[in-house]
Design a protein around this motif. Structure first.
Motif, PDB file in Angstrom:
ATOM      1  N   GLY A 121       0.822  -1.207   0.000  1.00  0.00           N
ATOM      2  CA  GLY A 121       0.000   0.000   0.000  1.00  0.00           C
ATOM      3  C   GLY A 121       0.854   1.255   0.000  1.00  0.00           C
ATOM      4  N   ASN A 122       0.343   2.298   0.643  1.00  0.00           N
ATOM      5  CA  ASN A 122       1.048   3.586   0.626  1.00  0.00           C
ATOM      6  C   ASN A 122       2.388   3.475   1.349  1.00  0.00           C
ATOM      7  OD1 ASN A 122      -0.566   3.306   3.055  1.00  0.00           O
ATOM      8  ND2 ASN A 122      -0.039   5.414   3.550  1.00  0.00           N
ATOM      9  N   ILE A 123       3.329   4.229   0.865  1.00  0.00           N
ATOM     10  CA  ILE A 123       4.707   4.164   1.344  1.00  0.00           C
ATOM     11  C   ILE A 123       4.798   4.380   2.852  1.00  0.00           C
ATOM     12  CG2 ILE A 123       5.045   6.595   0.740  1.00  0.00           C
ATOM     13  CD1 ILE A 123       7.908   5.960   0.109  1.00  0.00           C
ATOM     14  N   GLU A 124       4.003   5.320   3.357  1.00  0.00           N
ATOM     15  CA  GLU A 124       4.075   5.643   4.784  1.00  0.00           C
ATOM     16  C   GLU A 124       3.749   4.438   5.645  1.00  0.00           C
ATOM     17  OE1 GLU A 124       2.389   9.076   7.849  1.00  0.00           O
ATOM     18  OE2 GLU A 124       1.222   8.568   6.078  1.00  0.00           O
ATOM     19  N   ARG A 125       2.805   3.615   5.201  1.00  0.00           N
ATOM     20  CA  ARG A 125       2.419   2.428   5.961  1.00  0.00           C
ATOM     21  C   ARG A 125       3.504   1.370   5.928  1.00  0.00           C
ATOM     22  NH1 ARG A 125       2.002  -0.182   9.308  1.00  0.00           N
ATOM     23  NH2 ARG A 125       0.389  -1.600  10.071  1.00  0.00           N
ATOM     24  N   SER A 138       0.909   9.712   9.974  1.00  0.00           N
ATOM     25  CA  SER A 138      -0.069  10.778   9.770  1.00  0.00           C
ATOM     26  C   SER A 138      -1.496  10.265   9.862  1.00  0.00           C
ATOM     27  CB  SER A 138       0.135  11.406   8.399  1.00  0.00           C
ATOM     28  OG  SER A 138      -0.337  10.517   7.401  1.00  0.00           O
ATOM     29  N   ILE A 139      -2.462  11.175   9.893  1.00  0.00           N
ATOM     30  CA  ILE A 139      -3.877  10.797   9.907  1.00  0.00           C
ATOM     31  C   ILE A 139      -4.323  10.280   8.544  1.00  0.00           C
ATOM     32  CG2 ILE A 139      -4.533  12.248  11.867  1.00  0.00           C
ATOM     33  CD1 ILE A 139      -5.590  14.328   9.814  1.00  0.00           C
ATOM     34  N   LEU A 140      -3.618  10.622   7.464  1.00  0.00           N
ATOM     35  CA  LEU A 140      -3.912   9.982   6.172  1.00  0.00           C
ATOM     36  C   LEU A 140      -3.758   8.483   6.359  1.00  0.00           C
ATOM     37  CD1 LEU A 140      -2.743  10.775   2.570  1.00  0.00           C
ATOM     38  CD2 LEU A 140      -2.273   8.520   3.558  1.00  0.00           C
ATOM     39  N   ASN A 141      -2.631   8.113   6.939  1.00  0.00           N
ATOM     40  CA  ASN A 141      -2.356   6.697   7.112  1.00  0.00           C
ATOM     41  C   ASN A 141      -3.370   6.030   8.044  1.00  0.00           C
ATOM     42  OD1 ASN A 141      -0.147   4.593   6.541  1.00  0.00           O
ATOM     43  ND2 ASN A 141      -0.623   4.395   8.726  1.00  0.00           N
ATOM     44  N   SER A 142      -3.712   6.697   9.151  1.00  0.00           N
ATOM     45  CA  SER A 142      -4.657   6.091  10.104  1.00  0.00           C
ATOM     46  C   SER A 142      -5.966   5.710   9.439  1.00  0.00           C
ATOM     47  CB  SER A 142      -5.013   7.057  11.242  1.00  0.00           C
ATOM     48  OG  SER A 142      -3.888   7.720  11.709  1.00  0.00           O
ATOM     49  N   HIS A 143      -6.414   6.531   8.493  1.00  0.00           N
ATOM     50  CA  HIS A 143      -7.761   6.321   7.967  1.00  0.00           C
ATOM     51  C   HIS A 143      -7.823   5.717   6.571  1.00  0.00           C
ATOM     52  CE1 HIS A 143      -9.588   9.369  11.006  1.00  0.00           C
ATOM     53  NE2 HIS A 143      -9.115   8.280  11.563  1.00  0.00           N
ATOM     54  N   PHE A 144      -6.668   5.627   5.885  1.00  0.00           N
ATOM     55  CA  PHE A 144      -6.740   5.131   4.505  1.00  0.00           C
ATOM     56  C   PHE A 144      -5.831   3.935   4.210  1.00  0.00           C
ATOM     57  CE2 PHE A 144      -8.592   9.309   4.207  1.00  0.00           C
ATOM     58  CZ  PHE A 144      -9.582   9.159   3.246  1.00  0.00           C
ATOM     59  N   ASN A 145      -4.960   3.558   5.140  1.00  0.00           N
ATOM     60  CA  ASN A 145      -3.959   2.550   4.778  1.00  0.00           C
ATOM     61  C   ASN A 145      -4.549   1.151   4.586  1.00  0.00           C
ATOM     62  OD1 ASN A 145      -2.876   0.392   6.810  1.00  0.00           O
ATOM     63  ND2 ASN A 145      -3.587   2.114   8.058  1.00  0.00           N
ATOM     64  N   ALA A 233     -16.249  -6.263   0.415  1.00  0.00           N
ATOM     65  CA  ALA A 233     -15.666  -5.990   1.736  1.00  0.00           C
ATOM     66  C   ALA A 233     -16.770  -5.885   2.777  1.00  0.00           C
ATOM     67  CB  ALA A 233     -14.872  -4.691   1.693  1.00  0.00           C
ATOM     68  N   VAL A 234     -16.441  -6.224   4.015  1.00  0.00           N
ATOM     69  CA  VAL A 234     -17.451  -6.216   5.082  1.00  0.00           C
ATOM     70  C   VAL A 234     -17.125  -5.225   6.196  1.00  0.00           C
ATOM     71  CG1 VAL A 234     -18.111  -8.608   4.647  1.00  0.00           C
ATOM     72  CG2 VAL A 234     -16.341  -8.112   6.340  1.00  0.00           C
ATOM     73  N   LYS A 235     -16.049  -4.444   5.994  1.00  0.00           N
ATOM     74  CA  LYS A 235     -15.683  -3.470   7.009  1.00  0.00           C
ATOM     75  C   LYS A 235     -15.637  -2.071   6.389  1.00  0.00           C
ATOM     76  CE  LYS A 235     -12.442  -5.131   9.999  1.00  0.00           C
ATOM     77  NZ  LYS A 235     -11.158  -5.790  10.379  1.00  0.00           N
ATOM     78  N   THR A 236     -15.756  -1.073   7.239  1.00  0.00           N
ATOM     79  CA  THR A 236     -15.915   0.307   6.730  1.00  0.00           C
ATOM     80  C   THR A 236     -14.677   0.863   6.043  1.00  0.00           C
ATOM     81  OG1 THR A 236     -15.325   1.115   8.921  1.00  0.00           O
ATOM     82  CG2 THR A 236     -17.676   0.951   8.424  1.00  0.00           C
ATOM     83  N   ARG A 237     -13.519   0.237   6.282  1.00  0.00           N
ATOM     84  CA  ARG A 237     -12.321   0.693   5.573  1.00  0.00           C
ATOM     85  C   ARG A 237     -11.652  -0.472   4.855  1.00  0.00           C
ATOM     86  NH1 ARG A 237      -8.541   2.452   9.159  1.00  0.00           N
ATOM     87  NH2 ARG A 237      -9.647   2.243  11.120  1.00  0.00           N
ATOM     88  N   GLY A 238     -12.452  -1.346   4.268  1.00  0.00           N
ATOM     89  CA  GLY A 238     -11.906  -2.470   3.509  1.00  0.00           C
ATOM     90  C   GLY A 238     -11.547  -3.598   4.452  1.00  0.00           C
ATOM     91  N   ASN A 239     -10.247  -3.858   4.639  1.00  0.00           N
ATOM     92  CA  ASN A 239      -9.892  -4.904   5.612  1.00  0.00           C
ATOM     93  C   ASN A 239      -9.685  -4.305   6.997  1.00  0.00           C
ATOM     94  OD1 ASN A 239      -7.150  -4.057   5.925  1.00  0.00           O
ATOM     95  ND2 ASN A 239      -6.558  -5.202   4.103  1.00  0.00           N
ATOM     96  N   GLN A 240      -9.895  -3.007   7.140  1.00  0.00           N
ATOM     97  CA  GLN A 240      -9.786  -2.307   8.417  1.00  0.00           C
ATOM     98  C   GLN A 240     -11.138  -1.682   8.759  1.00  0.00           C
ATOM     99  OE1 GLN A 240      -6.502  -1.978  10.167  1.00  0.00           O
ATOM    100  NE2 GLN A 240      -6.581  -3.784   8.869  1.00  0.00           N
ATOM    101  N   GLY A 241     -11.206  -1.040   9.934  1.00  0.00           N
ATOM    102  CA  GLY A 241     -12.427  -0.346  10.329  1.00  0.00           C
ATOM    103  C   GLY A 241     -13.393  -1.259  11.067  1.00  0.00           C
ATOM    104  N   SER A 242     -14.653  -0.857  11.127  1.00  0.00           N
ATOM    105  CA  SER A 242     -15.654  -1.634  11.878  1.00  0.00           C
ATOM    106  C   SER A 242     -16.379  -2.579  10.944  1.00  0.00           C
ATOM    107  CB  SER A 242     -16.705  -0.726  12.498  1.00  0.00           C
ATOM    108  OG  SER A 242     -16.237   0.567  12.688  1.00  0.00           O
TER     109      SER A 242
END
Lengths: 381, 381, 381
Positions: A121-125, A138-145, A233-242
């Protein structure tokens, strides 16, 4: 007591078998931090909240087994923040294993990865949490990685001639995140990433390490593009989230697409990293089965932008600044969040022994929201 | 297979880097015990209850990193008794990490400690559970100790001349106990401890190890005094005990003060340890917010006294006896508990390989309550 | 970086102290698998369900301490499948410790084991999960095995002359399974096992390892008989299965007896393993206290038969087949289950690095139930 040829920062144990049948680099790591937060109540910033924390404590094994062409990595998390997240899908057990993967160089520049590890995924992650130039990502990473997943990856490197290289990475994975015992829900996840290295490869893998500690003698650049498709997907952020539960305890399913465009540049102690992220879903608003009633869960659609730059002085002090903005789709009902960060690091032994501090100022929906100050150290063998 | 210069009991791995950039002592440890308990039902002692248990299984790393002046310690608990205690404040995750701390000798006799480790509380608590002369610690310790916390400690040693030394220890910590992810609740915890060593330092740190296995050639004494203030504590025993929840799910807060006076004496195989503990709170009875209705939680106010003595025969068999009395304040509604213990230990390789047994007789409110017999071993590399 | 004399597959660390005071073999291990299942809905096999999983990730320590006559073993599980099972009897904490045991050869051919480890049950269970010839054990094992427990074992070997040996194993244990913090419920568990080796001992302990990788030059046979009595057991499968709670939260208790008859034969790459298991209870149907109302819990009475055979080609490819039938007593209301398995393994470095696949066909009550295909690898230092 014995004497070891290993040096601090090269692993606690670091050896190769005499018959070259395997090698090991074992390294524990701890990260302590103090965090002080002032929340804005609409009129004033209130009294600070305090948090002292062993944020990370990890054990890492890596090396090769049987042949140098078969590499492995096992990384275990021990801190409560790392192992939390037990639920019915993890056997109601904590999540210890971060990475458990073998990487087989089966042909020329091709590698096949099997097991659980980070998706391309993204480089930061993908930069290890031990190699950051701020206290945390960053918060980009927290919510999109895209985080970690279990499955297969195919990786390839092309040298086009001169200093020009590209890397191609493909992943086929379960799409449910790490440490899942109940198998696939919905469909699989498919990830592709292309990386361009127009000025040659970075010294010591520096494209995946923050701060230009090696002080690249010529400018180095890596540009990457990731496309990720999580089928049903079954979670709010793909394989992450609720999990998006329906009232009958089934799970709402929708296709989620995430894309990243990112770049890392380094030259003579200066480093610049920037990322753009975008997530959208086929049907972002979860609905009860066969009805038009929303369940309340909504895929976190939106896009985000992050840019950060730093300069390492010859004394190995670094100053760095970061600006991040997360903009969510209207359908999510989430207010946009911006964050401004200023960081100071002293790299005593590179990223292996360092003291860091940063200041963060956050706005929510354009209004000041919180200020935080963090101070921490990393000890990494 | 390789050959190691390490000996049993000096760590499983024990080495220093050739360039003196770090050292490691890694030691796993297991402790098995059998416990048989007879409860008094008012007329008779009933049928015994049995418990076979891996009471402790731990992995310990210690040594120095970068410079001998920067020491570290990481200790992980693996047994179910050690890792239990998951709740909303620990990320609903088990509590693996016991210690994760760096200790920096930044100037002369000064050390700065940062991370999670034991507070400088009563001597019995700070003695490692692997170095006890009974199967386990006393009931004074169970109900009054300060345990571990995360934060900062400053430690100092003064040599006043001759054999007279003092140690000064200060801690500034979160006050919520170990492995907390949710930050500080209420206020911080402040701990100070002064130790007097009028006859010189103990051999091999014997003041913090039970049983005089080194058979001190001259009498050695350590006297300590600890004062601990937990500002706005939210648990019934400061950073330990139960959370004092209000009906609105907030937490009741009150200042809790704990003091200890303790001493260790050793001479030619004889050892004597004694402790006095006292806890009191500003407002011990938890009340609903803005009301005079008690919530049912009460700070465990009271005081306790413990004295134990043992003699190690040249054969490395030891006999030891202990008397403990816990007296709680009337407000707690808790009956006083006394315990009489008689122990026998065979130190095969000091505390590293030993077999121990003890008999305990307990009274509650002056009436016989239970008898227990314990048998166990320790294997500690 | 250092050089080690250890070879891949002989432990990641493997050494003896120069003074012979201890030895260590430390080995991590990971096992990845993919599983695809087609369930029969009465008319057709439906769409496949997928599961990618780090099934096992373990850390093992073994060797001797103090004297070669005192051996130890510590095995820790890290995968979510291994550590799940937290409940009120495990301190609501995950179950990390698999083995923590010392084995003392106190006299001639006698060994005393103390701690937590596998009971001397059916051969299939005692073979390490890392030394299997299929991806996983049979359904006989899933439903009838004695698993691990904490307590004492006495083991003995008799050489009757010629090639004839017998092994006698006795266990006295808590009877509640592994990682229990609340002590014994009901009574203890008593296990006895007799093993006959009429043609001599297997090379490299091959009777407790699947697949004849050493290609025995003469036929080798081990026949075993286990008798296990769990006095006042509180779970549906003795120390395994579900707790049989009464409506007043007490536990239903009944005596459970389990017997096994099993054999392992190996010769020139061919191996045959067969097992018969039987479980019965004194009063299998759990009843409310003092009433004739069943609680719904029933001890899983029944018997099972398993036979499996394989042949390892000189290329270290193996083909293997297995047939298992589980027949439950009528009182249980459980339908009989049969399983047919066909497996293919490539042993790259014996069981230490291998790739395996198997196909399974299951019937339930004589009717087709599911088909599954599994693919996995093991990396074991």
């Amino acid at each position: 007591q014995e004497i070891s040829d290993t040096k601090f920062g090269k692993g606690m144990f670091n050896f190769t078998a005499k018959d070259s049948s395997f090698s090991v680099n074992f390294a524990p790591r701890i990260q302590f931090r103090s965090m002080t937060t002032w929340n804005y109540d609409g009129e004033n910033f209130g009294n600070p909240e305090q948090n002292f924390l062993i944020r990370r404590a990890r054990l890492k094994f890596k090396g090769f087994a049987y042949s140098p062409k078969l590499q492995y990595k096992i990384e275990l998390g021990l801190s409560n923040r790392d192992i939390s997240g037990a639920n019915q899908f993890t056997g109601n057990a904590p999540r210890f294993i971060l990475d458990a993967v073998v990487m087989w160089n089966f042909y020329e520049n091709f590698e096949l990865w099997v097991g659980q590890t980070k998706l391309p995924g993204n480089i930061e992650r993908v930069i290890s949490s031990g190699n950051l130039e701020f206290i945390d990502r960053s918060i980009l990473n927290s919510h999109f990685n895209l985080d970690r997943d279990v499955g297969f990856q195919l990786r390839h490197l092309i040298h086009w001639g001169g200093d020009f290289y590209t890397r191609e990475k493909f992943a086929f994975s379960q799409g449910e995140g790490r440490n899942i015992t109940t198998g696939n829900l919905g469909g699989f996840e498919y990830t592709g990433r292309l990386e361009l290295l127009p000025f040659g490869e970075f010294e010591h893998g520096g494209d995946y390490s923050s701060a230009d500690l090696v002080r690249e003698e010529t400018p180095k650049l890596m540009m990457g593009f990731t496309y990720d498709f999580n089928d049903n997907a079954v979670k709010t952020r793909g394989n992450q989230g609720s999990y998006m539960f329906l009232s009958n305890n089934d799970l709402y399913q929708t296709d989620i697409t995430t894309t990243f465009l990112d770049a890392m540049f380094k030259y003579e102690g200066f480093s610049l990293m920037t990322e753009y992220a975008h997530r959208n879903a086929k049907e972002p608003v979860a609905m009860q089965q066969g009805e038009s009633t929303p369940t309340g869960d909504i895929v976190l659609e939106g896009n985000a932008f992050n840019i950060q730059a730093g300069y390492v002085f010859p004394s190995n002090y670094q100053i760095a600044a970061r600006y991040t903005e997360n903009s969510y789709a209207n359908v999510t009902g989430e207010a946009d969040r911006n964050e401004y960060t200023l960081g100071l690091s002293k790299y005593i032994v590179g990223h292996k022994l360092k003291v860091q501090t940063d200041f963060n100022y956050d706005t929510l929906g354009g209004i000041q929201d919180e200020i935080s100050w963090r101070l921490g150290f990393d000890l990494h063998f």
